[in-house]
Design an enzyme around this catalytic site. Structure first.
Site, mmCIF file in Angstrom:
data_model
loop_
_atom_site.group_PDB
_atom_site.id
_atom_site.type_symbol
_atom_site.label_atom_id
_atom_site.label_comp_id
_atom_site.label_asym_id
_atom_site.label_seq_id
_atom_site.Cartn_x
_atom_site.Cartn_y
_atom_site.Cartn_z
ATOM 1 N N LYS A 170 0.793 -1.184 0.004
ATOM 2 C CA LYS A 170 -0.072 -0.080 0.062
ATOM 3 C C LYS A 170 0.827 1.325 -0.085
ATOM 4 C CE LYS A 170 -2.249 2.524 3.948
ATOM 5 N NZ LYS A 170 -1.655 3.352 4.301
ATOM 6 N N ASN A 171 1.849 1.360 0.874
ATOM 7 C CA ASN A 171 2.647 2.618 0.918
ATOM 8 C C ASN A 171 3.704 2.768 -0.058
ATOM 9 O OD1 ASN A 171 0.968 3.229 3.252
ATOM 10 N ND2 ASN A 171 2.442 2.448 4.688
ATOM 11 N N ARG A 210 -3.818 10.163 3.672
ATOM 12 C CA ARG A 210 -2.464 10.792 3.961
ATOM 13 C C ARG A 210 -1.722 10.983 2.715
ATOM 14 N NH1 ARG A 210 -1.390 13.685 7.811
ATOM 15 N NH2 ARG A 210 0.865 14.144 7.827
ATOM 16 N N CYS A 254 -4.878 8.778 9.650
ATOM 17 C CA CYS A 254 -5.192 8.362 11.094
ATOM 18 C C CYS A 254 -4.727 9.189 12.012
ATOM 19 C CB CYS A 254 -4.525 6.977 10.966
ATOM 20 S SG CYS A 254 -4.999 5.713 10.054
ATOM 21 N N ARG A 309 -0.236 15.011 12.996
ATOM 22 C CA ARG A 309 0.634 14.704 11.973
ATOM 23 C C ARG A 309 1.214 15.638 11.404
ATOM 24 N NH1 ARG A 309 -1.781 9.303 9.558
ATOM 25 N NH2 ARG A 309 0.439 8.948 8.667
ATOM 26 N N PRO A 310 2.234 16.499 11.970
ATOM 27 C CA PRO A 310 2.724 18.002 11.054
ATOM 28 C C PRO A 310 3.427 17.419 9.946
ATOM 29 C CG PRO A 310 4.095 17.032 12.783
ATOM 30 C CD PRO A 310 2.850 16.030 13.033
ATOM 31 N N ASP A 325 5.823 20.014 8.984
ATOM 32 C CA ASP A 325 7.034 21.057 8.829
ATOM 33 C C ASP A 325 8.240 20.610 8.072
ATOM 34 O OD1 ASP A 325 6.979 19.258 11.185
ATOM 35 O OD2 ASP A 325 8.797 20.155 11.557
ATOM 36 N N GLN A 326 8.420 19.280 8.077
ATOM 37 C CA GLN A 326 9.751 18.635 7.416
ATOM 38 C C GLN A 326 9.584 18.658 6.044
ATOM 39 O OE1 GLN A 326 12.831 18.040 9.354
ATOM 40 N NE2 GLN A 326 11.495 19.311 10.597
ATOM 41 N N ASP A 345 3.623 0.348 12.203
ATOM 42 C CA ASP A 345 2.327 -0.056 11.548
ATOM 43 C C ASP A 345 1.995 -1.579 11.862
ATOM 44 O OD1 ASP A 345 2.789 1.599 8.517
ATOM 45 O OD2 ASP A 345 2.029 2.219 10.584
ATOM 46 N N ARG A 389 -9.267 -0.060 3.351
ATOM 47 C CA ARG A 389 -8.384 0.731 2.625
ATOM 48 C C ARG A 389 -6.737 0.371 2.544
ATOM 49 N NH1 ARG A 389 -11.714 3.116 4.242
ATOM 50 N NH2 ARG A 389 -12.999 4.769 3.004
HETATM 51 C C1 EPZ Z 1 3.863 7.019 6.925
HETATM 52 O O1 EPZ Z 1 3.158 8.052 7.498
HETATM 53 C C2 EPZ Z 1 2.876 5.758 6.713
HETATM 54 N N1 EPZ Z 1 1.672 6.256 5.798
HETATM 55 C C3 EPZ Z 1 2.402 5.572 8.030
HETATM 56 O O2 EPZ Z 1 1.580 4.434 7.834
HETATM 57 C C4 EPZ Z 1 3.533 5.196 9.015
HETATM 58 O O3 EPZ Z 1 2.995 4.834 10.438
HETATM 59 C C5 EPZ Z 1 4.486 6.191 9.072
HETATM 60 O O4 EPZ Z 1 4.674 6.406 7.688
HETATM 61 C C6 EPZ Z 1 5.701 5.718 9.963
HETATM 62 O O5 EPZ Z 1 6.381 4.734 9.253
HETATM 63 C C7 EPZ Z 1 2.002 6.223 4.511
HETATM 64 O O6 EPZ Z 1 3.114 5.864 4.151
HETATM 65 C C8 EPZ Z 1 0.851 6.646 3.732
HETATM 66 P P1 EPZ Z 1 6.308 10.058 9.139
HETATM 67 P P2 EPZ Z 1 3.769 9.674 7.705
HETATM 68 O O7 EPZ Z 1 6.374 11.096 8.474
HETATM 69 O O8 EPZ Z 1 4.927 9.520 6.742
HETATM 70 C C9 EPZ Z 1 6.765 13.363 12.823
HETATM 71 C C10 EPZ Z 1 -0.279 2.967 7.807
HETATM 72 O O9 EPZ Z 1 -0.995 2.247 8.528
HETATM 73 N N2 EPZ Z 1 6.688 14.456 11.430
HETATM 74 O O10 EPZ Z 1 7.331 8.877 8.991
HETATM 75 O O11 EPZ Z 1 2.935 10.403 7.810
HETATM 76 C C11 EPZ Z 1 5.520 12.500 12.909
HETATM 77 O O12 EPZ Z 1 4.480 13.223 13.740
HETATM 78 C C12 EPZ Z 1 0.385 4.263 8.030
HETATM 79 O O13 EPZ Z 1 0.147 2.355 6.564
HETATM 80 C C13 EPZ Z 1 7.200 15.443 12.066
HETATM 81 O O14 EPZ Z 1 7.327 15.777 13.259
HETATM 82 O O15 EPZ Z 1 4.763 9.456 8.931
HETATM 83 C C14 EPZ Z 1 5.890 11.257 13.522
HETATM 84 O O16 EPZ Z 1 6.234 11.255 14.975
HETATM 85 C C15 EPZ Z 1 -0.358 4.788 9.454
HETATM 86 N N3 EPZ Z 1 6.965 16.490 10.814
HETATM 87 C C16 EPZ Z 1 7.250 10.903 12.810
HETATM 88 O O17 EPZ Z 1 7.734 12.248 12.329
HETATM 89 C C17 EPZ Z 1 7.128 16.059 9.729
HETATM 90 O O18 EPZ Z 1 7.047 16.924 8.747
HETATM 91 C C18 EPZ Z 1 7.116 9.807 11.723
HETATM 92 O O19 EPZ Z 1 6.168 10.364 10.703
HETATM 93 C C19 EPZ Z 1 6.617 14.655 9.370
HETATM 94 C C20 EPZ Z 1 6.630 13.874 10.221
#
Ligand code: EPZ
Length: 432
Positions: free
Chosen positions: A24-25, A95, A119, A124-125, A127-128, A309, A401
């Site tokens: 999926k991802n 997302r 979710c 879920r910021p 900023d990065q 996940d 989904r």
């Molecule tokens: C992806 O979400 C996945 N979704 C999520 O899977 C998964 O839980 C996550 O990566 C972690 O592996 C998709 O790929 C569509 P992150 P993503 O950016 O990209 C913080 C599922 O079940 N962060 O890696 O949104 C954030 O708050 C879903 O398939 C910032 O602070 O996750 C978190 O604590 C649920 N600023 C950490 O980083 C930012 O700009 C990791 O988030 C971005 C993220």
């Protein structure tokens, strides 16, 4: 909102074989990447799940031509796509719609994309993501629920970007934006998930110049254009891990086909520690659980650590492990909303912030529960398979989904699981 539910009569072991679908991802990152391609790209092993349907539909609203070749193959032609505002109602349902920011910026130097859904893990910021776009010469702002981003002189410039936190989404979005940028972009402290490698392999097969995906330093040398081609998506290691956790919880022996064992290393190691037998083949694993489960400690981390996940799913298995287990969520602020639902089945879990203390119990008993999000919903199904009696899982639209044909695949390994349809339209809501 759909009232469709699953009715599970649990308490007996699982036996047989299950075939894993495309990731999926990976799919929801590769589909928007087609915007960068000046030609037709054929994508194979694409999972039949609502996230993918939404991603394709969103591209279509921008003018992409989508041709369905068969159940798991589509052709996408974005040649005729014009830069336009992305549909608000569609984008806020999932997302991965925010990957359109990087792709549109990369192709047009301009993007107007709604803030995504996702979710609810307690914030879920982005900023990065914005940090990366700004470093590459874009101005970015949020107005009326849209992210507006524009390259100052029409085309992004290569830049060196050090992510403050390991972020899958930010790594992917910056990679998409950098593929057609002018010059070299270096992403440091990058995420290393298999689906990031898959996206880089897809883009490189179309003519991109991306090196280091799968390590914490990714170098993207911008190219002038990408030609079309054909690519097959990797298998979904979280789907595979979900079935592994189901066998660990309900017992039995199941062969899981069409996987890359290396992607499951952390999940396999933890289940073996808990007393599960795992036999690895070239593209399969066979899981056997006949004896008692042993307690374990689990901490979710970015890849190659134990995947967040898989956190709800392993929590269910730990409910059946003799002794006290400690589960720590290392990625999200609050990914335990499902625990109250597990308690309805008799689970003994105490949550304090990011830590869950799980006391093993002899059995769970069936009851009506709700799926709060995608992976929590999968965990409710696993709990229902292992619990004695009947479990009703509501709000299954979350589950559908990310899991292709879950009910069919489980039925084929002996699960007693029925879908109870409802007359309402299935509405797509926020997803992970
Ligand atoms: C992806 O979400 C996945 N979704 C999520 O899977 C998964 O839980 C996550 O990566 C972690 O592996 C998709 O790929 C569509 P992150 P993503 O950016 O990209 C913080 C599922 O079940 N962060 O890696 O949104 C954030 O708050 C879903 O398939 C910032 O602070 O996750 C978190 O604590 C649920 N600023 C950490 O980083 C930012 O700009 C990791 O988030 C971005 C993220």
């Amino acid at each position: 909102m759909s009232k469709t539910k699953y009715i599970i009569s649990g308490g007996h072991p699982l036996y047989g074989e299950v075939n894993i679908s495309g990731a999926k991802n990976a799919a929801v990152a590769i589909i928007p990447a087609a915007l960068l391609i000046n030609g037709i790209c054929r994508i194979e092993n694409i999972p039949q799940i609502s996230d993918v349907t939404l991603s394709l539909k969103t591209l279509q609203t921008l003018g992409a031509e989508i041709r369905t070749i068969n159940r798991s193959t589509v052709e996408i032609d974005c040649t005729g796509v014009q830069n336009a505002k992305v549909n608000y109602d569609l984008a806020r349902k999932f997302r991965a719609s925010y990957y359109l920011i990087g792709a549109m910026l990369g192709r047009f130097g301009l993007a107007e994309v709604p803030l995504p859904g996702g979710c609810d893990f307690g914030g879920r910021p982005m900023d990065q993501h914005i940090k990366g776009f700004v470093a590459m010469g874009a101005e970015a702002d949020v107005q009326n629920g849209f992210v507006l981003a524009q390259a100052k002189n029409g085309r992004l410039q290569g830049a060196q970007i050090y992510l403050d936190i390991v972020s899958v989404g930010a790594t992917i979005n910056i990679l998409l934006a950098a593929t057609l940028a002018d010059g070299l972009t270096i992403i440091e402290n990058a995420a290393k998930e298999p689906h990031i490698v898959d996206l880089a392999n897809f883009l490189n097969s179309m003519g991109a110049d991306i090196r280091g995906a799968g390590t914490d330093v990714i170098k993207i040398r911008g190219v002038e254009h990408l030609a079309g081609g054909c690519y097959s998506i990797i298998p979904d290691q979280i789907e595979a891990g979900t079935y592994m956790a189901a066998v660990a919880s309900a017992g039995g022996r199941v062969r899981i086909n069409n996987i890359i064992p290396k992607h499951l290393d952390c999940i396999t190691a933890k289940l073996v520690e808990m007393g599960v037998t795992v036999e690895e083949g070239d593209d399969s694993v066979t899981i056997t659980r006949t004896g008692p489960l042993t307690r374990a400690n689990v901490k979710t981390m970015p890849y190659p650590g134990f995947p967040t996940d898989m956190q709800p799913q392993i929590a269910v298995a730990l409910c059946f492990a003799q002794g006290t287990s400690v589960l720590t969520e290392g990625v999200w602020d609050n990914r335990y909303r499902y625990v109250d639902e597990l308690r309805r089945l008799g689970a003994q879990i105490q949550v304090d912030g990011k830590i869950a203390i799980i006391e093993g119990v002899d059995r769970l008993t069936g009851a009506p529960v709700q799926a709060c999000d995608l992976r929590a919903g999968a965990a409710m199904v696993i709990a229902g398979l292992a619990a004695h009696g009947v479990t009703e899982v509501n709000q299954v639209y979350h589950i559908e989904r990310g899991y292709e044909d879950l009910v069919g695949k489980l039925s084929r390994i002996g699960a007693d699981i029925q879908i109870l349809e409802s007359p309402e339209e299935t509405e797509v809501s926020q997803v992970g």
